[in-house]
Design a protein around this motif. Structure first.
Motif, mmCIF file in Angstrom:
data_model
loop_
_atom_site.group_PDB
_atom_site.id
_atom_site.type_symbol
_atom_site.label_atom_id
_atom_site.label_comp_id
_atom_site.label_asym_id
_atom_site.label_seq_id
_atom_site.Cartn_x
_atom_site.Cartn_y
_atom_site.Cartn_z
ATOM 1 N N LEU A 1 0.815 -1.221 0.000
ATOM 2 C CA LEU A 1 0.000 0.000 0.000
ATOM 3 C C LEU A 1 0.849 1.273 0.000
ATOM 4 N N TYR A 2 1.845 1.308 0.898
ATOM 5 C CA TYR A 2 2.581 2.568 1.089
ATOM 6 C C TYR A 2 4.094 2.451 0.916
ATOM 7 N N ALA A 3 4.686 1.292 1.332
ATOM 8 C CA ALA A 3 6.152 1.211 1.309
ATOM 9 C C ALA A 3 6.672 1.173 -0.127
ATOM 10 N N PRO B 1 6.949 -9.440 10.079
ATOM 11 C CA PRO B 1 5.556 -9.901 10.216
ATOM 12 C C PRO B 1 4.757 -8.921 11.081
ATOM 13 N N PRO B 2 3.479 -8.681 10.737
ATOM 14 C CA PRO B 2 2.672 -7.781 11.558
ATOM 15 C C PRO B 2 2.478 -8.350 12.958
ATOM 16 N N GLY B 3 2.296 -7.464 13.936
ATOM 17 C CA GLY B 3 1.956 -7.904 15.292
ATOM 18 C C GLY B 3 3.081 -7.716 16.293
ATOM 19 N N ASP B 4 2.666 -7.626 17.574
ATOM 20 C CA ASP B 4 3.602 -7.319 18.660
ATOM 21 C C ASP B 4 4.717 -8.355 18.800
ATOM 22 N N ALA B 5 4.444 -9.601 18.348
ATOM 23 C CA ALA B 5 5.450 -10.660 18.477
ATOM 24 C C ALA B 5 6.723 -10.319 17.709
ATOM 25 N N SER B 6 6.636 -9.397 16.755
ATOM 26 C CA SER B 6 7.846 -9.005 16.004
ATOM 27 C C SER B 6 8.822 -8.189 16.845
ATOM 28 N N LYS B 7 8.345 -7.677 17.980
ATOM 29 C CA LYS B 7 9.246 -6.881 18.833
ATOM 30 C C LYS B 7 10.053 -7.837 19.708
ATOM 31 N N ASN B 8 10.913 -8.658 19.075
ATOM 32 C CA ASN B 8 11.679 -9.640 19.860
ATOM 33 C C ASN B 8 13.161 -9.578 19.474
ATOM 34 N N GLY C 1 4.816 2.341 9.556
ATOM 35 C CA GLY C 1 3.826 1.384 10.051
ATOM 36 C C GLY C 1 3.257 1.835 11.381
ATOM 37 N N GLY C 2 2.658 0.891 12.118
ATOM 38 C CA GLY C 2 2.108 1.206 13.432
ATOM 39 C C GLY C 2 3.196 1.243 14.492
ATOM 40 N N GLY C 3 2.766 1.228 15.751
ATOM 41 C CA GLY C 3 3.709 1.336 16.865
ATOM 42 C C GLY C 3 4.691 0.179 16.929
ATOM 43 N N GLY D 1 7.381 1.051 14.524
ATOM 44 C CA GLY D 1 8.065 2.243 15.054
ATOM 45 C C GLY D 1 9.013 1.890 16.187
ATOM 46 N N ASP D 2 8.536 1.056 17.121
ATOM 47 C CA ASP D 2 9.370 0.688 18.276
ATOM 48 C C ASP D 2 10.563 -0.160 17.849
ATOM 49 N N LEU D 3 10.289 -1.157 17.005
ATOM 50 C CA LEU D 3 11.337 -2.099 16.579
ATOM 51 C C LEU D 3 12.376 -1.408 15.680
ATOM 52 N N PRO E 1 4.245 7.082 11.128
ATOM 53 C CA PRO E 1 3.179 6.259 11.696
ATOM 54 C C PRO E 1 1.982 6.125 10.750
ATOM 55 N N THR E 2 1.394 4.927 10.704
ATOM 56 C CA THR E 2 0.247 4.700 9.810
ATOM 57 C C THR E 2 -0.991 4.216 10.563
ATOM 58 N N THR E 3 -0.931 4.187 11.907
ATOM 59 C CA THR E 3 -2.145 3.907 12.688
ATOM 60 C C THR E 3 -2.460 5.165 13.508
ATOM 61 N N LEU E 4 -3.718 5.306 13.891
ATOM 62 C CA LEU E 4 -4.087 6.481 14.688
ATOM 63 C C LEU E 4 -3.352 6.460 16.031
ATOM 64 N N LEU E 5 -3.262 5.261 16.632
ATOM 65 C CA LEU E 5 -2.550 5.142 17.914
ATOM 66 C C LEU E 5 -1.099 5.586 17.803
ATOM 67 N N SER E 6 -0.437 5.149 16.752
ATOM 68 C CA SER E 6 0.989 5.497 16.654
ATOM 69 C C SER E 6 1.177 6.960 16.268
ATOM 70 N N ARG F 1 -10.846 2.759 15.547
ATOM 71 C CA ARG F 1 -11.682 3.119 16.702
ATOM 72 C C ARG F 1 -10.856 3.195 17.983
ATOM 73 N N GLU F 2 -9.989 2.203 18.196
ATOM 74 C CA GLU F 2 -9.243 2.212 19.463
ATOM 75 C C GLU F 2 -8.341 3.433 19.575
ATOM 76 N N GLY F 3 -7.911 3.958 18.424
ATOM 77 C CA GLY F 3 -7.026 5.132 18.453
ATOM 78 C C GLY F 3 -7.694 6.358 19.042
HETATM 79 N N1 LIG Z 1 7.120 4.108 21.812
HETATM 80 C C1 LIG Z 1 6.054 4.569 22.417
HETATM 81 O O1 LIG Z 1 6.053 5.648 23.019
HETATM 82 C C2 LIG Z 1 4.785 3.761 22.357
HETATM 83 C C3 LIG Z 1 3.589 4.308 22.812
HETATM 84 C C4 LIG Z 1 2.431 3.552 22.693
HETATM 85 C C5 LIG Z 1 2.464 2.285 22.143
HETATM 86 N N2 LIG Z 1 3.659 1.769 21.727
HETATM 87 C C6 LIG Z 1 3.726 0.440 21.119
HETATM 88 O O2 LIG Z 1 3.002 0.480 19.905
HETATM 89 C C7 LIG Z 1 2.520 -0.821 19.591
HETATM 90 C C8 LIG Z 1 1.075 -0.731 19.163
HETATM 91 O O3 LIG Z 1 1.016 0.072 18.024
HETATM 92 P P1 LIG Z 1 -0.243 0.040 17.043
HETATM 93 O O4 LIG Z 1 -1.468 0.125 17.846
HETATM 94 O O5 LIG Z 1 0.006 1.037 15.991
HETATM 95 O O6 LIG Z 1 -0.235 -1.463 16.507
HETATM 96 P P2 LIG Z 1 0.464 -2.190 15.260
HETATM 97 O O7 LIG Z 1 1.739 -1.570 14.905
HETATM 98 O O8 LIG Z 1 0.470 -3.633 15.616
HETATM 99 O O9 LIG Z 1 -0.588 -1.947 14.083
HETATM 100 C C9 LIG Z 1 -1.881 -2.483 14.185
HETATM 101 C C10 LIG Z 1 -2.236 -3.327 12.947
HETATM 102 O O10 LIG Z 1 -2.528 -2.447 11.870
HETATM 103 C C11 LIG Z 1 -1.773 -2.790 10.708
HETATM 104 N N3 LIG Z 1 -1.579 -1.516 10.017
HETATM 105 C C12 LIG Z 1 -0.762 -0.503 10.362
HETATM 106 N N4 LIG Z 1 -0.995 0.565 9.596
HETATM 107 C C13 LIG Z 1 -1.966 0.209 8.708
HETATM 108 C C14 LIG Z 1 -2.644 0.907 7.676
HETATM 109 N N5 LIG Z 1 -2.417 2.189 7.434
HETATM 110 N N6 LIG Z 1 -3.571 0.226 6.968
HETATM 111 C C15 LIG Z 1 -3.857 -1.068 7.251
HETATM 112 N N7 LIG Z 1 -3.271 -1.763 8.240
HETATM 113 C C16 LIG Z 1 -2.336 -1.116 8.963
HETATM 114 C C17 LIG Z 1 -0.540 -3.454 11.262
HETATM 115 O O11 LIG Z 1 0.031 -4.329 10.338
HETATM 116 C C18 LIG Z 1 -1.104 -4.207 12.459
HETATM 117 O O12 LIG Z 1 -1.644 -5.432 12.044
HETATM 118 C C19 LIG Z 1 2.743 -1.672 20.831
HETATM 119 O O13 LIG Z 1 3.841 -2.515 20.617
HETATM 120 C C20 LIG Z 1 3.067 -0.658 21.909
HETATM 121 O O14 LIG Z 1 3.929 -1.179 22.901
HETATM 122 C C21 LIG Z 1 4.804 2.485 21.806
#
Ligand SMILES: NC(=O)c1ccc[n+]([C@@H]2O[C@H](COP(=O)([O-])OP(=O)(O)OC[C@H]3O[C@@H](n4cnc5c(N)ncnc54)[C@H](O)[C@@H]3O)[C@@H](O)[C@H]2O)c1
Length: 377
Positions: A50-52, A72-79, A105-107, A110-112, A130-135, A181-183
């Motif tokens: 999509l973006y990379a 791989p997607p998911g927190d398990a990749s942070k290892n 990508g998401g958090g 970003g962290d890894l 960042p590509t998620t609302l949370l991140s 929504r969770e974001g």
């Molecule tokens: N460093 C910090 O200050 C900090 C703060 C809060 C959370 N975190 C960490 O962030 C992680 C959670 O981040 P998250 O909620 O972004 O989860 P995530 O990175 O796992 O992303 C959530 C899901 O969305 C998918 N995705 C990402 N962007 C997408 C897009 N634009 N379109 C479609 N799919 C997309 C990902 O592949 C994944 O499956 C946790 O590991 C947490 O510990 C770090």
């Protein structure tokens, strides 16, 4: 184009861009920052095609050399093993000190990727995209990077401030509804802890575009440009709260603790659900419970608790405490990272936009608050 936000800490100063279409400006921005070395683009499978891939094309067209790695997607990749693979990939590819890691990508990414940048050659530049609302509103800003340890989440890491944060709100269009929504809970949290105007704007937007079953992602509609502009602006305002807080307190010695509002109960609930509840969903429950604690402590009135709950609901978030054992919740709150001298430091609201840190919440009051939120909503 909107003005960039700026994080300014004792160790770094960098722009934070929150804008629809922001990714397209990456080549020009890298040039402006003097980042002309090779680029190590790290993403996950969800964002690769999509973006990379288009981003790498656009960078190559501008004359950059780009290497791409997909985790791989998911927190398990942070290892540690995954981190080691990233190190090997960069070393084998001839990484140099003037190069930069691009975390797209998401958090998790970003962290890894941030930690890989912090540790390779004793630290090279990183750009967080960042590509998620949370991140966007949380993880990408502030320089916390790291991986998990078998004994706990995020226990291995480093502060490594990015050279640039580029949040392209257009990428939210592909996010699954539950992830979007969770974001919103972190966006709402930023209003409660520091920006009453942001909270009021969120209320207005909810009135205009309220959450519905047919738009379960919570308001985003890529086909409605007025709406996406309004939402992008509000996300930028929420990011500005994080920018201000980390600029005041880079290493979490004071102000930064306020970002943990809702997280003491939230983390306990998240763990007890065995991560069945998403982080942001658990934080919404935690914010409601912690607002109730504040009200029972006499720090705020019922109206704050009700207004906050109404806003969380309007963005599709649940506030009811799942029926977990109160003793188990209490035990987990004692393991919170904010515990000092065996006392929990609670971040509690006194008004919308203001919080106080308190370490004198009696156990009995905490139980009473949890019983109320368990049965009321
Ligand atoms: N460093 C910090 O200050 C900090 C703060 C809060 C959370 N975190 C960490 O962030 C992680 C959670 O981040 P998250 O909620 O972004 O989860 P995530 O990175 O796992 O992303 C959530 C899901 O969305 C998918 N995705 C990402 N962007 C997408 C897009 N634009 N379109 C479609 N799919 C997309 C990902 O592949 C994944 O499956 C946790 O590991 C947490 O510990 C770090």
């Amino acid at each position: 184009m909107t003005d960039d936000l700026t994080v300014t800490t004792t160790t770094a100063s960098y722009p934070v861009v929150v804008e629809a279409g922001a990714l397209a400006s990456l080549p020009v921005r890298l040039e402006a920052l003097g980042l002309r070395g090779n680029l190590w683009l790290i993403c996950d499978g969800a964002v690769e095609s999509l973006y990379a891939a288009p981003l790498a094309e656009c960078l190559r067209a501008a004359g950059f050399t780009v290497h791409t790695y997909r985790v791989p997607p998911g927190d398990a990749s942070k290892n540690p093993a995954q981190l080691g693979e990233l190190h090997t990939w960069m070393i084998a590819g001839g990484v140099e000190r003037r190069d930069a890691v691009l975390a797209l990508g998401g958090g998790v990414v970003g962290d890894l990727a941030g930690f890989a940048a912090a540790t390779i050659l004793r630290g090279i530049a990183v750009v967080q995209m960042p590509t998620t609302l949370l991140s966007m509103v949380d993880a990408a800003v502030g320089g916390k990077t790291g991986i998990n340890h078998p004994l706990g989440k995020n226990l291995i890491g480093a502060f490594h401030q990015p050279r640039l944060v580029l949040a392209d709100t257009d990428t939210l269009a592909s996010l699954p509804p539950h992830a979007l929504r969770e974001g919103w809970s972190e966006v709402i949290k930023h209003g409660v802890i520091r920006d009453a105007g942001l909270f009021a704007e969120l209320e207005q937007l909810a009135d205009s575009y309220g959450w519905s079953e047919s738009a379960p992602g919570g308001l985003w509609d890529a086909t409605d440009s007025a709406r996406t502009t309004a939402l992008s602006n509000i996300i930028r305002r929420a990011v500005a709260v994080k920018v201000e807080v980390v600029s005041l307190d880079e290493f979490e010695r004071g102000e930064r603790i306020t970002l943990n509002y809702g997280h003491t109960i939230g983390h306990a609930v998240e763990q007890l659900s065995h991560y069945g509840l998403l982080h942001g969903e658990a934080v919404a429950v935690g914010m409601h419970a912690e607002a109730r604690i504040a009200q029972l402590m006499g720090m705020c009135d019922d109206n704050l608790v009700d207004r906050q709950a109404a806003l969380l609901h309007a963005y599709g978030l649940n506030t009811a405490l799942p029926t977990y054992d109160l003793d188990a919740i209490l035990a987990l709150t004692m393991r919170d990272k904010k515990v000092q001298a065996k006392k929990i430091r609670w971040v509690l609201p006194t008004a919308i936009g203001t919080v106080q840190v308190r370490d004198d919440v009696p156990d009995e009051l905490l139980r009473r608050a949890l019983r109320i939120v368990d049965c009321r909503l």
